[in-house]
Design a protein around this motif. Structure first.
Motif, PDB file in Angstrom:
ATOM      1  N   CYS A 115      64.432  67.641  39.169  1.00 36.37           N
ATOM      2  CA  CYS A 115      65.065  66.342  39.430  1.00 36.37           C
ATOM      3  C   CYS A 115      65.915  66.412  40.698  1.00 36.37           C
ATOM      4  O   CYS A 115      65.914  65.476  41.508  1.00 36.37           O
ATOM      5  N   ALA A 138      64.305  65.338  29.588  1.00 36.29           N
ATOM      6  CA  ALA A 138      65.757  65.220  29.387  1.00 36.29           C
ATOM      7  C   ALA A 138      66.362  64.019  30.121  1.00 36.29           C
ATOM      8  O   ALA A 138      67.522  63.699  29.901  1.00 36.29           O
ATOM      9  N   ILE A 176      72.345  70.300  40.303  1.00 37.30           N
ATOM     10  CA  ILE A 176      72.422  71.356  39.291  1.00 37.30           C
ATOM     11  C   ILE A 176      73.777  72.038  39.406  1.00 37.30           C
ATOM     12  O   ILE A 176      74.136  72.548  40.474  1.00 37.30           O
ATOM     13  N   CYS A 236      68.204  69.863  28.889  1.00 33.31           N
ATOM     14  CA  CYS A 236      67.994  70.330  30.269  1.00 33.31           C
ATOM     15  C   CYS A 236      67.967  71.847  30.339  1.00 33.31           C
ATOM     16  O   CYS A 236      68.825  72.524  29.771  1.00 33.31           O
ATOM     17  N   ILE A 237      66.973  72.377  31.077  1.00 36.45           N
ATOM     18  CA  ILE A 237      66.872  73.830  31.272  1.00 36.45           C
ATOM     19  C   ILE A 237      67.214  74.226  32.709  1.00 36.45           C
ATOM     20  O   ILE A 237      67.015  75.364  33.106  1.00 36.45           O
ATOM     21  N   GLY A 238      67.701  73.260  33.497  1.00 34.60           N
ATOM     22  CA  GLY A 238      68.161  73.570  34.841  1.00 34.60           C
ATOM     23  C   GLY A 238      67.071  73.968  35.812  1.00 34.60           C
ATOM     24  O   GLY A 238      67.312  74.735  36.738  1.00 34.60           O
ATOM     25  N   SER A 289      71.616  69.923  34.948  1.00 31.90           N
ATOM     26  CA  SER A 289      71.583  68.821  35.898  1.00 31.90           C
ATOM     27  C   SER A 289      72.694  67.827  35.585  1.00 31.90           C
ATOM     28  O   SER A 289      72.838  67.378  34.451  1.00 31.90           O
ATOM     29  N   VAL A 339      61.155  68.875  30.127  1.00 34.07           N
ATOM     30  CA  VAL A 339      61.660  68.771  28.756  1.00 34.07           C
ATOM     31  C   VAL A 339      62.070  67.342  28.396  1.00 34.07           C
ATOM     32  O   VAL A 339      62.736  67.113  27.389  1.00 34.07           O
TER      33      VAL A 339
HETATM   34  S1  SF4 Z   1      66.967  67.316  33.828  1.00 32.86           S
HETATM   35 FE1  SF4 Z   1      66.276  68.086  35.831  1.00 32.86          FE
HETATM   36  S2  SF4 Z   1      66.949  70.217  35.898  1.00 32.86           S
HETATM   37 FE2  SF4 Z   1      67.048  69.542  33.758  1.00 32.86          FE
HETATM   38  S3  SF4 Z   1      65.091  70.176  32.915  1.00 32.86           S
HETATM   39 FE3  SF4 Z   1      64.857  68.052  33.597  1.00 32.86          FE
HETATM   40  S4  SF4 Z   1      64.047  68.176  35.694  1.00 32.86           S
HETATM   41 FE4  SF4 Z   1      64.840  70.205  35.133  1.00 32.86          FE
END
Ligand code: SF4
Length: 60
Positions: free
Chosen positions: A17, A55, A27, A11-13, A32, A53
């Motif tokens: 999501c 995640a 977040i 996760c890149i925050g 997340s 990504v």
């Molecule tokens: S988990 Fe959510 S906040 Fe994290 S990279 Fe994926 S979409 Fe973005």
């Protein structure tokens, strides 16, 4: 019903999501967190598909 999970290593925050399913994802400190036990009446599959990504996963 399915249980969403976030791989915090990936996760890149970005917040995608959280904006799709604020009742499930929040977040915190740049990552997340899953704040609901289950995905109910929301777009978790869309969140899975939209995560840049990959995640997010849904456990059946
Ligand atoms: S988990 Fe959510 S906040 Fe994290 S990279 Fe994926 S979409 Fe973005």
């Amino acid at each position: 019903m399915s249980k969403p999970k976030v791989n915090e290593e990936l996760c890149i925050g970005c917040g995608t999501c959280e904006s799709l399913c604020p009742q499930v994802f929040q977040i915190r400190e740049g990552k997340s967190k899953v704040i609901a036990e289950e995905c109910v009446n929301c777009n978790c599959q869309e969140a899975v598909d939209s995560c840049p990504v990959k995640a997010i996963s849904l456990e059946k």
